[in-house]
Scaffold this active site. Structure first.
Site, mmCIF file in Angstrom:
data_model
loop_
_atom_site.group_PDB
_atom_site.id
_atom_site.type_symbol
_atom_site.label_atom_id
_atom_site.label_comp_id
_atom_site.label_asym_id
_atom_site.label_seq_id
_atom_site.Cartn_x
_atom_site.Cartn_y
_atom_site.Cartn_z
ATOM 1 N N GLY A 27 0.813 -1.216 0.000
ATOM 2 C CA GLY A 27 0.000 0.000 0.000
ATOM 3 C C GLY A 27 0.846 1.264 0.000
ATOM 4 N N ASN A 28 2.058 1.184 0.554
ATOM 5 C CA ASN A 28 2.945 2.342 0.580
ATOM 6 C C ASN A 28 3.553 2.650 -0.783
ATOM 7 O OD1 ASN A 28 2.767 3.129 3.354
ATOM 8 N ND2 ASN A 28 3.925 1.306 3.883
ATOM 9 N N LYS A 46 -1.429 -8.722 4.084
ATOM 10 C CA LYS A 46 -1.547 -8.816 2.627
ATOM 11 C C LYS A 46 -0.592 -9.865 2.034
ATOM 12 C CE LYS A 46 1.067 -6.196 0.659
ATOM 13 N NZ LYS A 46 2.504 -6.238 0.283
#
Length: 314
Positions: A11-12, A214
């Site tokens: 996500g980063n 994830k």
């Protein structure tokens, strides 16, 4: 049959540290990820994409807090569903635009994905995953009074923060849909943010207040679609021993035996590389062929074996 890849994007990578998180910033970051992925698709690989959502869920919870008490709070599973739609759309649009730039006839589809967890998982007895904004002690007490099941903990002198369980993923409900789309040559976006955690309650599914890792979900998906490789994209080009020390050295290839030994030595920090190594070991133990850990800009070289870190059973 062409090789199947499950590619996990953090996500980063979509919302980078220090960025405000504007739509333009996030689309620019997503576009930067798409070029190497479309290049692999063009070569004939079947591709499943799994993305993180930590910063995006954090933003939703900030919005919820800012709107309180005028807007009713949202459960974590609904926040995860929102980010799956948001990031799935962003990836679809960016990949379609990249298809046009590279003159590729391709298809991409996002699947809102539920992941089954066990309500008796020990993780529910000890929530450890921090999410959302920091609160003052007074606000934290108020939230706990208003929401008896909510757990908040002090975080290194920075304030109080909500923590939730991070249970072990068992399987994704939509796996047959993912397989079907792969067979029709779609790039499939699935398992976003670790999937939406649900538990079995009698003859129905119920949403769960939790966050699933994830990378662990990526390993489950790779197992279920019988992927040839699990590719975990991260902020470094390779896995390193003694990371950040003068003795730091990269690892190009390592066996599962070596990976476990390094993990026992404490070489892989719990908040960064350790979950990725655990996901790699889980996938390989289930019959997977190879795991590649690298950065997006080194993806092509890593697939050729000249960069990144390849982990194999042995």
């Amino acid at each position: 049959m062409a090789e199947t890849l499950v590619i996990a994007i953090g996500g980063n990578a979509i919302l980078k540290e220090g960025q405000r998180g504007t739509v333009e910033e996030q689309f620019e970051n997503v576009m930067a990820c798409c070029g190497p992925i479309v290049d692999l698709y063009k070569k004939g690989y079947r591709i499943v994409l799994v993305h993180g959502n930590g910063p995006q869920v954090g933003n939703i919870l900030l919005q919820v807090e800012a709107a309180a008490p005028d807007v009713a709070p949202q459960t974590i599973d609904l926040c995860g569903a929102q980010t799956q739609g948001q990031l799935g759309y962003m990836l679809q649009r960016a990949v379609h635009n990249t298809f046009k730039e590279k003159q590729v006839q391709g298809k991409i589809t996002s699947v809102v994905t539920q992941v089954i967890v066990d309500q008796k998982d020990p993780a529910f007895q000890n929530p450890t995953k921090p999410i959302g904004p920091f609160y003052s002690q007074e606000r934290a007490k108020q939230l706990q009074q208003e929401n008896p099941g909510m757990v908040l903990k002090e975080d290194s002198g920075r304030g109080w923060r909500r923590v939730v369980a991070s249970p072990t993923p068992l399987r994704i409900i939509e796996r047959d849909s993912v397989r079907s789309l792969l067979d029709q040559s779609h790039i499939v976006v699935t398992g976003g943010g670790g999937g939406i955690p649900v538990a079995v309650d009698g003859d129905r599914y119920v949403g769960v207040e939790a966050v699933v890792d994830k990378d662990l979900v990526s390993a489950i998906i790779a197992r279920d679609v019988q992927a040839d490789k699990l590719v975990i994209l991260t902020g470094v080009d390779q896995v390193y021993v003694d990371f950040g020390k003068p003795t730091q050295r990269p690892i190009l290839r390592m066996s599962t035996t070596e990976a476990r030994a390094y993990m026992d030595e404490g070489q892989f920090p719990p908040g960064s590389m350790k979950p990725k190594i655990e996901a790699a070991l889980g996938y390989l133990a289930s019959g997977g062929k190879e795991v590649v850990i690298t950065s997006i800009d080194k993806l092509e070289e890593a697939m050729e074996g000249t960069s990144g870190t390849a982990i194999y059973q042995g």
